[in-house]
Design a protein around this motif. Sequence first.
Motif, PDB file in Angstrom:
ATOM      1  N   TYR A   1       5.061 106.496  -5.059  1.00  0.00           N
ATOM      2  CA  TYR A   1       4.556 107.724  -5.687  1.00  0.00           C
ATOM      3  C   TYR A   1       5.418 108.145  -6.878  1.00  0.00           C
ATOM      4  O   TYR A   1       4.893 108.580  -7.907  1.00  0.00           O
ATOM      5  N   ASN A   2       6.712 108.032  -6.746  1.00  0.00           N
ATOM      6  CA  ASN A   2       7.585 108.413  -7.866  1.00  0.00           C
ATOM      7  C   ASN A   2       7.451 107.408  -9.006  1.00  0.00           C
ATOM      8  O   ASN A   2       7.596 107.771 -10.171  1.00  0.00           O
ATOM      9  N   GLY A   3       7.163 106.147  -8.690  1.00  0.00           N
ATOM     10  CA  GLY A   3       6.905 105.152  -9.739  1.00  0.00           C
ATOM     11  C   GLY A   3       5.647 105.491 -10.510  1.00  0.00           C
ATOM     12  O   GLY A   3       5.593 105.325 -11.737  1.00  0.00           O
ATOM     13  N   ILE A   4       4.614 105.974  -9.810  1.00  0.00           N
ATOM     14  CA  ILE A   4       3.391 106.423 -10.493  1.00  0.00           C
ATOM     15  C   ILE A   4       3.700 107.615 -11.387  1.00  0.00           C
ATOM     16  O   ILE A   4       3.204 107.708 -12.519  1.00  0.00           O
ATOM     17  N   ARG A   5       4.561 108.493 -10.914  1.00  0.00           N
ATOM     18  CA  ARG A   5       4.994 109.638 -11.722  1.00  0.00           C
ATOM     19  C   ARG A   5       5.719 109.166 -12.983  1.00  0.00           C
ATOM     20  O   ARG A   5       5.491 109.688 -14.082  1.00  0.00           O
ATOM     21  N   HIS A   6       6.558 108.157 -12.850  1.00  0.00           N
ATOM     22  CA  HIS A   6       7.260 107.611 -14.015  1.00  0.00           C
ATOM     23  C   HIS A   6       6.288 106.936 -14.975  1.00  0.00           C
ATOM     24  O   HIS A   6       6.475 107.007 -16.201  1.00  0.00           O
ATOM     25  N   LEU A   7       5.265 106.269 -14.449  1.00  0.00           N
ATOM     26  CA  LEU A   7       4.249 105.679 -15.332  1.00  0.00           C
ATOM     27  C   LEU A   7       3.504 106.764 -16.097  1.00  0.00           C
ATOM     28  O   LEU A   7       3.137 106.573 -17.262  1.00  0.00           O
ATOM     29  N   TRP A   8       3.270 107.907 -15.450  1.00  0.00           N
ATOM     30  CA  TRP A   8       2.644 109.043 -16.109  1.00  0.00           C
ATOM     31  C   TRP A   8       3.537 109.533 -17.247  1.00  0.00           C
ATOM     32  O   TRP A   8       3.055 109.876 -18.322  1.00  0.00           O
ATOM     33  N   TRP A   9       4.845 109.552 -17.011  1.00  0.00           N
ATOM     34  CA  TRP A   9       5.783 109.948 -18.066  1.00  0.00           C
ATOM     35  C   TRP A   9       5.794 108.926 -19.195  1.00  0.00           C
ATOM     36  O   TRP A   9       5.998 109.276 -20.353  1.00  0.00           O
ATOM     37  N   ASP A  10       5.618 107.654 -18.849  1.00  0.00           N
ATOM     38  CA  ASP A  10       5.648 106.612 -19.876  1.00  0.00           C
ATOM     39  C   ASP A  10       4.532 106.755 -20.897  1.00  0.00           C
ATOM     40  O   ASP A  10       4.668 106.293 -22.034  1.00  0.00           O
ATOM     41  N   ILE A  11       3.426 107.378 -20.506  1.00  0.00           N
ATOM     42  CA  ILE A  11       2.359 107.607 -21.480  1.00  0.00           C
ATOM     43  C   ILE A  11       2.524 108.943 -22.190  1.00  0.00           C
ATOM     44  O   ILE A  11       1.675 109.347 -22.965  1.00  0.00           O
ATOM     45  N   GLY A  12       3.633 109.635 -21.908  1.00  0.00           N
ATOM     46  CA  GLY A  12       3.962 110.869 -22.625  1.00  0.00           C
ATOM     47  C   GLY A  12       3.423 112.138 -22.013  1.00  0.00           C
ATOM     48  O   GLY A  12       3.380 113.167 -22.687  1.00  0.00           O
ATOM     49  N   LYS A  13       3.049 112.115 -20.763  1.00  0.00           N
ATOM     50  CA  LYS A  13       2.480 113.292 -20.107  1.00  0.00           C
ATOM     51  C   LYS A  13       3.453 113.850 -19.073  1.00  0.00           C
ATOM     52  O   LYS A  13       4.232 113.116 -18.485  1.00  0.00           O
ATOM     53  N   GLY A  14       3.402 115.158 -18.841  1.00  0.00           N
ATOM     54  CA  GLY A  14       4.136 115.791 -17.760  1.00  0.00           C
ATOM     55  C   GLY A  14       5.604 116.063 -18.008  1.00  0.00           C
ATOM     56  O   GLY A  14       6.392 116.080 -17.073  1.00  0.00           O
TER      57      GLY A  14
ATOM     58  N   THR B   1      17.408 109.518  -5.890  1.00  0.00           N
ATOM     59  CA  THR B   1      16.722 108.959  -4.729  1.00  0.00           C
ATOM     60  C   THR B   1      15.810 107.806  -5.134  1.00  0.00           C
ATOM     61  O   THR B   1      15.701 106.812  -4.418  1.00  0.00           O
ATOM     62  N   HIS B   2      15.156 107.912  -6.288  1.00  0.00           N
ATOM     63  CA  HIS B   2      14.293 106.830  -6.761  1.00  0.00           C
ATOM     64  C   HIS B   2      15.103 105.554  -6.993  1.00  0.00           C
ATOM     65  O   HIS B   2      14.686 104.465  -6.599  1.00  0.00           O
ATOM     66  N   ARG B   3      16.254 105.705  -7.609  1.00  0.00           N
ATOM     67  CA  ARG B   3      17.116 104.534  -7.833  1.00  0.00           C
ATOM     68  C   ARG B   3      17.624 103.972  -6.510  1.00  0.00           C
ATOM     69  O   ARG B   3      17.668 102.765  -6.301  1.00  0.00           O
TER      70      ARG B   3
END
Length: 170
Positions: A130-143, A71-73
């Motif tokens: 919101y999902n982009g913010i979630r991906h940015l959170w993943w980019d810093i290695g969290k979650g 869905t994000h894509r």
Amino acid sequence: MALLLRTLARQGVCISRPAYSSVLYRHAAPMGTTAKEEMNKFWSKNARLNRPMSPHLTIYKWSVPMMMSVTHRGTGVGLSGAISAFALAALVLPGSYPYYLDLIHSLSIGPFLIGLAKFGIAFPVSYHTYNGIRHLWWDIGKGFKIPEVYRTGYTVIILSVLTSIGVAFL
């Protein structure tokens, strides 16, 4: 350049001399099989072992993170296509913005359909944000733990729906 061509011609590598064409292949190693033969061998082995074409959508159990990724894509492609289409229409169509706004008001669509259209526009924007913010959170290695992935996924869905409903009532 002339010196290079002269040197190549003296060694028999010149393309303009067909008599020396065998010199170009003198050091070539013979190939065992062609790519087509290897591909045919691969597919015949898979057919003989009754293997499915992999990866294939039917072998996966669909999960929330998988659907959210798709869905994000999709929202990203849809939003960029819609923005491009509206920008092109703004450049090409005659008239100004107030003209088209008056045209939409003259259609007498009704509040329910206008709210539905607002929700339909707001949901992809809010979900992708919101999902982009979630991906940015993943980019810093969290979650990355599985419970966190599901929790943040459901949070994104709930926030997207609430934001879209809020925008639809504006």
